[in-house]
Design a protein around this motif. Structure first.
Motif, PDB file in Angstrom:
ATOM      1  N   LEU A   1     117.720  -2.597  -6.933  1.00 34.55           N
ATOM      2  CA  LEU A   1     118.852  -3.311  -7.533  1.00 34.55           C
ATOM      3  C   LEU A   1     119.340  -4.425  -6.616  1.00 34.55           C
ATOM      4  CD1 LEU A   1     121.032  -0.508  -9.203  1.00 34.55           C
ATOM      5  CD2 LEU A   1     119.747  -2.328 -10.354  1.00 34.55           C
TER       6      LEU A   1
ATOM      7  N   ASP B   1     119.033   4.501 -16.968  1.00 36.71           N
ATOM      8  CA  ASP B   1     120.240   3.999 -16.309  1.00 36.71           C
ATOM      9  C   ASP B   1     119.895   2.868 -15.341  1.00 36.71           C
ATOM     10  OD1 ASP B   1     123.175   4.273 -15.585  1.00 36.71           O
ATOM     11  OD2 ASP B   1     122.244   4.618 -13.630  1.00 36.71           O
TER      12      ASP B   1
ATOM     13  N   HIS C   1     119.141  -0.297 -17.283  1.00 37.16           N
ATOM     14  CA  HIS C   1     120.384  -0.884 -17.782  1.00 37.16           C
ATOM     15  C   HIS C   1     121.081  -1.697 -16.688  1.00 37.16           C
ATOM     16  CE1 HIS C   1     124.075  -1.272 -20.077  1.00 37.16           C
ATOM     17  NE2 HIS C   1     124.760  -0.743 -19.073  1.00 37.16           N
ATOM     18  N   GLN C   2     121.219  -1.094 -15.515  1.00 40.59           N
ATOM     19  CA  GLN C   2     121.870  -1.785 -14.403  1.00 40.59           C
ATOM     20  C   GLN C   2     121.052  -3.000 -13.949  1.00 40.59           C
ATOM     21  OE1 GLN C   2     124.913  -1.081 -13.415  1.00 40.59           O
ATOM     22  NE2 GLN C   2     124.990   0.651 -14.859  1.00 40.59           N
TER      23      GLN C   2
ATOM     24  N   ILE D   1     121.620  -5.979 -16.188  1.00 43.27           N
ATOM     25  CA  ILE D   1     122.900  -6.610 -15.874  1.00 43.27           C
ATOM     26  C   ILE D   1     122.750  -7.515 -14.643  1.00 43.27           C
ATOM     27  CG2 ILE D   1     125.266  -6.203 -15.096  1.00 43.27           C
ATOM     28  CD1 ILE D   1     125.244  -3.643 -16.810  1.00 43.27           C
ATOM     29  N   LYS D   2     122.024  -7.030 -13.630  1.00 42.78           N
ATOM     30  CA  LYS D   2     121.853  -7.799 -12.399  1.00 42.78           C
ATOM     31  C   LYS D   2     121.107  -9.118 -12.644  1.00 42.78           C
ATOM     32  CE  LYS D   2     122.545  -7.377  -8.613  1.00 42.78           C
ATOM     33  NZ  LYS D   2     121.903  -6.638  -7.503  1.00 42.78           N
TER      34      LYS D   2
ATOM     35  N   GLY E   1     123.525  -5.432 -20.524  1.00 41.61           N
ATOM     36  CA  GLY E   1     122.469  -4.551 -20.022  1.00 41.61           C
ATOM     37  C   GLY E   1     121.325  -4.454 -21.004  1.00 41.61           C
TER      38      GLY E   1
END
Length: 405
Positions: free
Chosen positions: A14, A207, A210-211, A214-215, A221
């Motif tokens: 991430l 999960d 999804h994150q 967003i990044k 997401g």
């Protein structure tokens, strides 16, 4: 171990990701107006007096107004000649006006009144008292029936001959947005592959994806996400109780995001560990089917020929005929744009001719009952020179992301 799969933590991956949306431009108001002009031209050619665009992607495509369909009638009324108008509940007037992009009169009805009678009144004022009324193909039955009963003087038909004809061929601006969304999702795929470990659950991977979306710049997401391990991968859209990952299993991840209302959609399938001879055989056959489909996409040919080309390769290698198993149980591809699945489709019965600007998924999935499934999904668009990939297909089962290509 498959190259690029496993070995990293979610936190590390991430941290590597950053916003990828710089420079991408939204659809201009001029383009929305051009869409309306094209729709009216098609209506006149087809003898359609008026078009009703219901809340949803068609309303947004032609007017820039975002509104989700519900039990209340909200939409746009487009005559073959003349100005666009809207219809909506009176208590939504201020909100509608605030979201409006293309200006037009808003005809409103109160909760104890009939929107279908109001539509009749608006059409009469426009001078439309007979002829063809084309209704948005996504409109619910209750709405179509309400319009029919209140407007018996009109001939109702689907608006698909106008709406799909406009939406199927994407503009340069649309292609640029879709390209960026695809690029974003491919980077998320690469990161997701690196966090895999034995025992990781589907929920953990979902999960992370999804994150990660967003990044890279997708505010909402994931638009959707399918993660499948081992035998679960034989089911195209998943299982009720997904299993955790074990060594040597097939990993199938299908996901996408939304950027400026346009969708991405990419599937990668590989093995967590060392592929078996059987996994390698089916993976390579899937890639051959995908490549055959791409090669068959020629301007002027019917969309269905792409589906047939993929099936010919798979059946020649011993897969079941038609939609049987083991084999390809669904169409080879779908259109994509504002909707994740939109027409025309790459299915053998589709007669629509391939044209410049059309965009499709290419995913002739192989489902092997009792074993696993392999789906390689990339999208292409039709250029004046032929098909062009949005994202390069998976390289090999040992190096799916092409790090050593």
């Amino acid at each position: 171990m498959t190259l690029g799969v496993g070995g990293a933590s979610p936190e590390t991956e991430l941290a590597k990701l950053s916003d990828m949306t710089a420079g991408v431009e939204p659809i201009s108001q001029a383009e929305f107006r051009d869409r309306l002009d094209k729709a009216q031209q098609l209506m006149r050619e087809q003898g359609i007096a008026v078009l009703y665009l219901n809340a949803g992607s068609n309303l947004y495509y032609f007017t820039g107004l975002k509104w989700y369909p519900s039990e209340r009638m909200v939409g746009a009324i487009l005559p073959a000649e003349g100005a666009l108008e809207y219809i909506a509940p009176h208590f939504e007037l201020g909100t509608i006006q605030g979201f409006m992009n293309i200006q037009g009169e808003v005809n409103t009805w109160h909760e104890d009144e009939s929107p279908y009678d109001l539509l009749n009144q608006v059409l009469s004022r426009m001078g439309i008292r007979s002829g063809k009324l084309a209704i948005d193909g996504s409109a619910a039955f209750f709405l179509c029936e309400g319009v029919r009963l209140a407007n018996p003087q009109l001939q109702l038909q689907s608006a698909d001959s106008v709406t799909q004809a406009c939406r199927a061929c994407k503009s340069k601006a649309e292609l640029a947005i879709i390209q960026r969304a695809m690029d974003m999702t491919l980077e998320v795929h690469k990161a997701a592959a690196r966090i895999l470990r034995e025992g990781i659950t589907v929920a953990e991977v979902e999960d992370f994806i999804h994150q990660a979306h967003i990044k890279v710049g997708a505010p909402a997401g994931n638009y959707f996400c399918i993660v499948l391990f081992g035998e679960d991968s034989q089911y195209p859209h998943g299982v009720k109780t997904p299993k955790a990952l074990e060594a040597g299993e097939v990993v199938l991840i299908d996901t996408g995001c939304e950027l400026l209302d346009y969708k991405s959609d990419i599937t990668r399938t590989y093995v967590f560990g060392e592929p078996t001879a059987r996994q390698r055989e089916i993976w390579n056959l899937e890639k051959a089917g995908q490549q055959a489909a791409f090669a068959a996409a020629k301007l002027g040919e019917p969309c269905g020929i792409v589906d047939v080309a993929a099936r010919n390769v798979l059946e020649a290698a011993g897969m079941a005929k038609d939609y049987g198993l083991p084999g390809l149980p669904h169409r080879t591809g779908h259109g994509i744009g504002l909707d994740i699945h939109e027409g025309p489709y790459l299915v053998r019965s589709e007669k629509t001719s391939l044209d410049v600007g059309m965009c499709f998924s290419n995913e002739p999935m192989l489902c092997i009952p009792g074993e696993f499934g392999i789906r390689l999904e990339d999208h292409f668009y039709m250029s004046a020179q032929g098909p062009v990939w949005f994202t390069e297909p998976a390289h090999s089962i040992d190096d799916p992301f092409g790090y050593q290509a």
